[in-house]
Write an enzyme that holds these catalytic residues in place. Sequence first.
Site, PDB file in Angstrom:
ATOM      1  N   GLN A  77       0.844  -1.208   0.000  1.00  0.00           N
ATOM      2  CA  GLN A  77       0.000   0.000   0.000  1.00  0.00           C
ATOM      3  C   GLN A  77       0.879   1.258   0.000  1.00  0.00           C
ATOM      4  OE1 GLN A  77      -3.508  -0.351   2.841  1.00  0.00           O
ATOM      5  NE2 GLN A  77      -2.250  -2.061   3.501  1.00  0.00           N
ATOM      6  N   ARG A  92      15.034 -11.264  -3.030  1.00  0.00           N
ATOM      7  CA  ARG A  92      15.929 -11.985  -3.943  1.00  0.00           C
ATOM      8  C   ARG A  92      17.284 -12.190  -3.266  1.00  0.00           C
ATOM      9  NH1 ARG A  92      16.906  -9.180  -9.252  1.00  0.00           N
ATOM     10  NH2 ARG A  92      17.500 -11.258  -9.950  1.00  0.00           N
ATOM     11  N   ARG A 169      -3.848   8.209   4.900  1.00  0.00           N
ATOM     12  CA  ARG A 169      -3.530   7.012   5.691  1.00  0.00           C
ATOM     13  C   ARG A 169      -3.814   7.165   7.181  1.00  0.00           C
ATOM     14  NH1 ARG A 169      -3.560   3.320   1.680  1.00  0.00           N
ATOM     15  NH2 ARG A 169      -2.147   3.913  -0.009  1.00  0.00           N
TER      16      ARG A 169
HETATM   17  C1  LIG Z   1      -8.717   3.967   2.205  1.00  0.00           C
HETATM   18  C2  LIG Z   1      -8.002   3.593   0.937  1.00  0.00           C
HETATM   19  C3  LIG Z   1      -8.464   2.550   0.173  1.00  0.00           C
HETATM   20  C4  LIG Z   1      -7.827   2.211  -1.026  1.00  0.00           C
HETATM   21  N1  LIG Z   1      -8.296   1.150  -1.761  1.00  0.00           N
HETATM   22  C5  LIG Z   1      -7.702   0.821  -2.934  1.00  0.00           C
HETATM   23  C6  LIG Z   1      -8.183  -0.264  -3.752  1.00  0.00           C
HETATM   24  O1  LIG Z   1      -9.158  -0.920  -3.409  1.00  0.00           O
HETATM   25  N2  LIG Z   1      -7.534  -0.540  -4.894  1.00  0.00           N
HETATM   26  C7  LIG Z   1      -6.435   0.180  -5.327  1.00  0.00           C
HETATM   27  O2  LIG Z   1      -5.900  -0.109  -6.400  1.00  0.00           O
HETATM   28  N3  LIG Z   1      -5.960   1.194  -4.567  1.00  0.00           N
HETATM   29  C8  LIG Z   1      -6.556   1.529  -3.410  1.00  0.00           C
HETATM   30  N4  LIG Z   1      -6.049   2.568  -2.654  1.00  0.00           N
HETATM   31  C9  LIG Z   1      -4.843   3.263  -3.131  1.00  0.00           C
HETATM   32  C10 LIG Z   1      -5.209   4.597  -3.829  1.00  0.00           C
HETATM   33  O3  LIG Z   1      -6.015   4.388  -4.953  1.00  0.00           O
HETATM   34  C11 LIG Z   1      -3.932   5.348  -4.244  1.00  0.00           C
HETATM   35  O4  LIG Z   1      -3.209   4.572  -5.187  1.00  0.00           O
HETATM   36  C12 LIG Z   1      -3.008   5.642  -3.074  1.00  0.00           C
HETATM   37  O5  LIG Z   1      -3.742   6.115  -1.979  1.00  0.00           O
HETATM   38  C13 LIG Z   1      -1.977   6.673  -3.502  1.00  0.00           C
HETATM   39  O6  LIG Z   1      -2.636   7.924  -3.567  1.00  0.00           O
HETATM   40  P1  LIG Z   1      -2.455   9.005  -4.707  1.00  0.00           P
HETATM   41  O7  LIG Z   1      -2.513   8.357  -6.029  1.00  0.00           O
HETATM   42  O8  LIG Z   1      -3.389  10.139  -4.427  1.00  0.00           O
HETATM   43  O9  LIG Z   1      -1.085   9.593  -4.287  1.00  0.00           O
HETATM   44  P2  LIG Z   1       0.414   9.619  -4.781  1.00  0.00           P
HETATM   45  O10 LIG Z   1       0.792   8.528  -5.697  1.00  0.00           O
HETATM   46  O11 LIG Z   1       1.113   9.722  -3.503  1.00  0.00           O
HETATM   47  O12 LIG Z   1       0.470  10.962  -5.588  1.00  0.00           O
HETATM   48  C14 LIG Z   1       0.230  12.222  -4.982  1.00  0.00           C
HETATM   49  C15 LIG Z   1      -0.585  13.085  -5.901  1.00  0.00           C
HETATM   50  O13 LIG Z   1       0.186  13.373  -7.060  1.00  0.00           O
HETATM   51  C16 LIG Z   1      -0.673  13.438  -8.183  1.00  0.00           C
HETATM   52  N5  LIG Z   1      -0.266  12.367  -9.117  1.00  0.00           N
HETATM   53  C17 LIG Z   1       0.594  11.352  -8.891  1.00  0.00           C
HETATM   54  N6  LIG Z   1       0.747  10.615  -9.994  1.00  0.00           N
HETATM   55  C18 LIG Z   1      -0.054  11.163 -10.931  1.00  0.00           C
HETATM   56  C19 LIG Z   1      -0.358  10.831 -12.270  1.00  0.00           C
HETATM   57  N7  LIG Z   1       0.186   9.787 -12.896  1.00  0.00           N
HETATM   58  N8  LIG Z   1      -1.232  11.606 -12.951  1.00  0.00           N
HETATM   59  C20 LIG Z   1      -1.799  12.672 -12.364  1.00  0.00           C
HETATM   60  N9  LIG Z   1      -1.580  13.050 -11.081  1.00  0.00           N
HETATM   61  C21 LIG Z   1      -0.706  12.294 -10.377  1.00  0.00           C
HETATM   62  C22 LIG Z   1      -2.098  13.230  -7.685  1.00  0.00           C
HETATM   63  O14 LIG Z   1      -2.661  14.483  -7.406  1.00  0.00           O
HETATM   64  C23 LIG Z   1      -1.888  12.460  -6.396  1.00  0.00           C
HETATM   65  O15 LIG Z   1      -2.951  12.596  -5.474  1.00  0.00           O
HETATM   66  C24 LIG Z   1      -6.670   2.920  -1.463  1.00  0.00           C
HETATM   67  C25 LIG Z   1      -6.207   3.989  -0.679  1.00  0.00           C
HETATM   68  C26 LIG Z   1      -6.854   4.332   0.499  1.00  0.00           C
HETATM   69  C27 LIG Z   1      -6.311   5.471   1.330  1.00  0.00           C
END
Ligand SMILES: Cc1cc2nc3c(=O)[nH]c(=O)nc-3n(C[C@H](O)[C@H](O)[C@H](O)COP(=O)(O)OP(=O)(O)OC[C@H]3O[C@@H](n4cnc5c(N)ncnc54)[C@H](O)[C@@H]3O)c2cc1C
Length: 231
Positions: A77, A92, A169
Site C-alpha cells: 500500500q 531476492r 492514511r
Molecule cells: C482507504 C483507501 C483505500 C484504497 N483502496 C484501494 C483499492 O481498493 N484498490 C487500489 O488499487 N488502490 C486503493 N487505494 C490506493 C489509492 O487508490 C492510491 O493509489 C493511493 O492512496 C496513492 O494515492 P495518490 O494516487 O493520491 O497519491 P500519490 O501517488 O502519492 O500521488 C500524490 C498526488 O500526485 C498526483 N499524481 C501522482 N501521480 C499522478 C499521475 N500519474 N497523474 C496525475 N496526477 C498524479 C495526484 O494528485 C496524487 O494525489 C486505497 C487507498 C486508500 C487510502
Amino acid sequence: MKVKLLTYTPEPIKTLYTSARTCYSEEAPDDIWEKDIPLEKMHALIDKVINAGHHSVLEHISFTFAIEGISRSCSHQLVRHRLASFSQQSQRYVIVDEESFVIPSTIMASDELLNKYKALITEIHKTYKFMLEQGIPAEDARFLLPNATTTNVVMTMNFRELWHASVLRLCYKAQWEIRDMFRLIRKEVDKVIPGFARYLQPTCITEGVCYEINPCQEMEHYLKRRNETTE
Ligand SMILES: Cc1cc2nc3c(=O)[nH]c(=O)nc-3n(C[C@H](O)[C@H](O)[C@H](O)COP(=O)(O)OP(=O)(O)OC[C@H]3O[C@@H](n4cnc5c(N)ncnc54)[C@H](O)[C@@H]3O)c2cc1C
C-alpha cells in the site's frame, strides 16, 4: 513495527517560510532567510499557502524514514505513493526467516485462529526452505511467502507528499497497519519539529469534512458533536 526519522531538511520551517515569502516579496531569498522572523509568523504564512492551494512551496523540505518490520501487505500500500522514494529489503537477496511475519490483532484474539495461522506459516516456511535446499533461486522460492512476511523500507517524502499521504492514511477508513505506521511517522516528525504534526491529520480534523463515500463511525460522531456545539 518501528519507524525512525533518519534525517530531514535542516531548518524546515524557515525553508518553507523563505520559499513562500519569496513569491510575494521584492527582497532576495537570501535576505529573507537572514531575517529573524518569529515562529508564529512563519507558521501563519505556511498556513496561508496551504489554504490557498499554493502547495508547490511544500516541496522544498523532505523527510527520510527508516521503517522496520511492516508486513508486505502494508508496504504494498505504501509504495502506491508515487511521489515518494523507496528502498526496500529484497527477497531476492535476503532469505526470510520463520519468525518474520505480522499477526493481525483480530487473529491474535482467538487461540484457535492464531494456532491455525501460525501452523500454516510454519508449513509455508518448511516448503520455502525445502525449495532453497533443492537449488531453487530465492527470487522463485519467495513466491510461496505470504503477505504477512515482514519487510524493511527506507522512505523519503517531501512535505507535500507526506501531507497528502498522511491525510489518506491517518483516516479511519485506511487499513490499520498503514494507519499505525503513519501515526508513528507523525510522532517522529513532531519530536523534532514541534507544531508540525498539526498538518499531518485527516480532513475530518483539519476541515471538518470527510471525502470518503461511507464515512466511518468516528466521523459521524465527530460531525454530530460539531453540530451540537454550533446549534
Ligand atoms: C482507504 C483507501 C483505500 C484504497 N483502496 C484501494 C483499492 O481498493 N484498490 C487500489 O488499487 N488502490 C486503493 N487505494 C490506493 C489509492 O487508490 C492510491 O493509489 C493511493 O492512496 C496513492 O494515492 P495518490 O494516487 O493520491 O497519491 P500519490 O501517488 O502519492 O500521488 C500524490 C498526488 O500526485 C498526483 N499524481 C501522482 N501521480 C499522478 C499521475 N500519474 N497523474 C496525475 N496526477 C498524479 C495526484 O494528485 C496524487 O494525489 C486505497 C487507498 C486508500 C487510502
